[in-house]
Design a protein around this motif. Structure first.
Motif, PDB file in Angstrom:
ATOM      1  N   ASP A  63       0.837  -1.200   0.000  1.00 22.90           N
ATOM      2  CA  ASP A  63       0.000   0.000   0.000  1.00 22.90           C
ATOM      3  C   ASP A  63       0.880   1.261   0.000  1.00 22.90           C
ATOM      4  O   ASP A  63       1.690   1.417  -0.915  1.00 22.90           O
ATOM      5  CB  ASP A  63      -0.985  -0.060   1.179  1.00 22.90           C
ATOM      6  N   TRP A  64       0.785   2.154   0.987  1.00 20.87           N
ATOM      7  CA  TRP A  64       1.697   3.297   1.008  1.00 20.87           C
ATOM      8  C   TRP A  64       3.152   2.835   1.071  1.00 20.87           C
ATOM      9  O   TRP A  64       4.049   3.471   0.514  1.00 20.87           O
ATOM     10  CB  TRP A  64       1.386   4.225   2.183  1.00 20.87           C
ATOM     11  N   ILE A 113       4.175   2.307  -2.386  1.00 16.93           N
ATOM     12  CA  ILE A 113       4.472   3.550  -3.104  1.00 16.93           C
ATOM     13  C   ILE A 113       5.878   4.029  -2.741  1.00 16.93           C
ATOM     14  O   ILE A 113       6.692   4.357  -3.617  1.00 16.93           O
ATOM     15  CB  ILE A 113       3.412   4.613  -2.768  1.00 16.93           C
ATOM     16  N   SER A 158       0.094  -4.896  -3.867  1.00 21.50           N
ATOM     17  CA  SER A 158      -1.268  -4.349  -3.837  1.00 21.50           C
ATOM     18  C   SER A 158      -1.465  -2.985  -4.493  1.00 21.50           C
ATOM     19  O   SER A 158      -2.596  -2.625  -4.804  1.00 21.50           O
ATOM     20  CB  SER A 158      -1.818  -4.296  -2.399  1.00 21.50           C
ATOM     21  N   VAL A 159      -0.412  -2.210  -4.682  1.00 19.25           N
ATOM     22  CA  VAL A 159      -0.520  -0.914  -5.370  1.00 19.25           C
ATOM     23  C   VAL A 159       0.499  -0.894  -6.503  1.00 19.25           C
ATOM     24  O   VAL A 159       1.708  -1.004  -6.249  1.00 19.25           O
ATOM     25  CB  VAL A 159      -0.269   0.258  -4.403  1.00 19.25           C
ATOM     26  N   GLN A 179     -12.840   1.903 -10.376  1.00 19.42           N
ATOM     27  CA  GLN A 179     -11.763   2.362  -9.506  1.00 19.42           C
ATOM     28  C   GLN A 179     -12.134   3.669  -8.815  1.00 19.42           C
ATOM     29  O   GLN A 179     -11.791   3.878  -7.652  1.00 19.42           O
ATOM     30  CB  GLN A 179     -10.474   2.542 -10.295  1.00 19.42           C
ATOM     31  N   SER A 190     -12.176   4.232  -4.833  1.00 18.18           N
ATOM     32  CA  SER A 190     -11.289   5.249  -4.257  1.00 18.18           C
ATOM     33  C   SER A 190     -12.047   6.429  -3.662  1.00 18.18           C
ATOM     34  O   SER A 190     -11.486   7.518  -3.518  1.00 18.18           O
ATOM     35  CB  SER A 190     -10.319   5.739  -5.333  1.00 18.18           C
ATOM     36  N   TRP A 236     -11.935  -3.763   1.424  1.00 15.13           N
ATOM     37  CA  TRP A 236     -10.703  -4.121   0.719  1.00 15.13           C
ATOM     38  C   TRP A 236     -10.342  -5.593   0.846  1.00 15.13           C
ATOM     39  O   TRP A 236      -9.714  -6.146  -0.054  1.00 15.13           O
ATOM     40  CB  TRP A 236      -9.548  -3.273   1.245  1.00 15.13           C
ATOM     41  N   HIS A 266      -0.375  -9.238  -6.006  1.00 23.98           N
ATOM     42  CA  HIS A 266      -1.684  -8.593  -5.879  1.00 23.98           C
ATOM     43  C   HIS A 266      -2.720  -9.673  -5.612  1.00 23.98           C
ATOM     44  O   HIS A 266      -2.722 -10.721  -6.262  1.00 23.98           O
ATOM     45  CB  HIS A 266      -2.034  -7.843  -7.161  1.00 23.98           C
ATOM     46  N   CYS A 301      -9.630  -2.710  -3.059  1.00 23.13           N
ATOM     47  CA  CYS A 301      -9.067  -1.366  -3.128  1.00 23.13           C
ATOM     48  C   CYS A 301      -8.622  -1.041  -4.549  1.00 23.13           C
ATOM     49  O   CYS A 301      -8.939   0.029  -5.086  1.00 23.13           O
ATOM     50  CB  CYS A 301      -7.892  -1.235  -2.165  1.00 23.13           C
ATOM     51  N   ALA A 302      -7.868  -1.935  -5.144  1.00 29.57           N
ATOM     52  CA  ALA A 302      -7.394  -1.766  -6.515  1.00 29.57           C
ATOM     53  C   ALA A 302      -7.447  -3.125  -7.198  1.00 29.57           C
ATOM     54  O   ALA A 302      -6.938  -4.113  -6.665  1.00 29.57           O
ATOM     55  CB  ALA A 302      -5.973  -1.213  -6.540  1.00 29.57           C
ATOM     56  N   HIS A 338      -6.913  -7.092  -0.333  1.00 30.18           N
ATOM     57  CA  HIS A 338      -5.865  -6.084  -0.311  1.00 30.18           C
ATOM     58  C   HIS A 338      -4.753  -6.429   0.667  1.00 30.18           C
ATOM     59  O   HIS A 338      -3.580  -6.225   0.378  1.00 30.18           O
ATOM     60  CB  HIS A 338      -6.493  -4.743   0.070  1.00 30.18           C
TER      61      HIS A 338
END
Length: 299
Positions: free
Chosen positions: A101-102, A105, A125-126, A151, A155, A182, A244, A250-251, A277
């Motif tokens: 997730d974050w 990123i 996951s992202v 999406q 979101s 999620w 994933h 979530c995505a 997620h």
């Protein structure tokens, strides 16, 4: 039980959980929202059995880590925090990065750095931001566009977090709702308790919101993070495993089709069945096996 590692930086004091021997190569695990370092508790013993030392910090603003005295919750700040935790834990030259997730990123930014201290990265996951940059060169653009309406609905929380005042009073319903949305079917009571312990205080919740506000408002990070921040949208250079869950609320896991286009040589991609997620909690044995097959035994 994990040991505790406290890392003091100029802007924040970070608390990290650590499993495994101190002289082993490090698997630095970065959590996301709404989660905590406890989210790695199920796969940590499996990685330790493979010879790794798992080090998982609580992100800035997530208690028991402190708030950021410089007010920065930019991706570059998260990358800087991760490197400082690695340095405090004792880098071995054989260390790997795992981000969700974050944390995915920030991990993508660290995996894009030309002088990254990590051997390999695992992103979960992202999709790495470079997957969709530039849009003019993304293959099958019509197929990608078909993913966008759903999406946008998924979101909703990102737009909601941009509102004044109202999001600040939403902690107790937003967190459990996102876990249900999620990772449908996963019993998240323990994890939700950990999250509320970390960010239910008003100042911590504002910090969690600040991640999304800094990104959506495209604010500039403080100068000390600017160079590092410049990498987070760039193409990956480290060999990377992308994971994933097929039931991610979530995505969508359909994004894996485009992620595969931007992974560098030596990378792998896998979808995890019967996982949403928070796949590292829902299918820890499967996720750990994918990770160990990719990064190898450390002992």
């Amino acid at each position: 039980m994990p040991e505790v590692l406290d890392v003091a930086t100029p802007a924040v004091t970070l608390r990290a959980l650590s499993w495994g021997p101190e002289d082993a190569p490090i698997a630095l695990c970065l959590h996301g929202f709404p989660d905590t370092a406890h989210g790695w508790r199920k796969i940590a013993p499996l990685l330790v059995d493979a010879g790794w030392r798992v080090v998982a910090p609580f992100m800035r603003g997530y208690a028991p880590s402190s708030l950021a005295s410089d007010g920065s919750y930019h991706v570059g700040a998260l990358m800087d925090d991760a490197l400082r935790v690695l340095d405090a834990a004792g880098p071995t030259g054989r260390d790997v990065l795992i981000g969700h997730d974050w944390g995915a990123i920030a991990g993508a930014g660290l995996a894009a750095m030309p002088d990254s201290p990590f051997d390999k990265a695992v992103i979960m996951s992202v999709p790495p931001p470079a997957t969709f940059r530039p849009l003019s060169r993304v293959p099958e653009p019509a197929r990608l566009a078909g993913q966008l309406p759903l999406q946008l609905l998924r979101s909703w929380y990102i737009m909601y977090f941009q509102l004044p005042a109202l999001p600040e009073r939403s902690t107790n319903w937003v967190v459990p709702r996102l876990w249900r949305q999620w990772s449908p079917g996963y019993q998240a009571d323990e994890d939700v308790r950990h999250v509320l312990d970390a960010i239910s205080a008003p100042e911590n919740w504002r910090a969690a919101l600040a991640y999304y506000r800094a990104m959506m408002r495209n604010s500039k990070p403080p100068a000390q993070y600017a160079e590092m921040h410049s990498h987070w949208l760039s193409g990956l250079v480290l060999p990377t495993l992308y994971l994933h869950g097929t039931q991610d609320g979530c995505a969508t896991s359909n994004y894996a089709r485009w992620v595969g286009e931007v992974l560098p040589e030596g990378s792998q991609l896998a979808l995890v069945d019967e996982a949403g997620h928070f796949l590292q909690l829902e299918q820890p044995e499967v996720v750990a096996r994918h990770v160990i097959d990719f990064v190898g035994q450390a002992d």
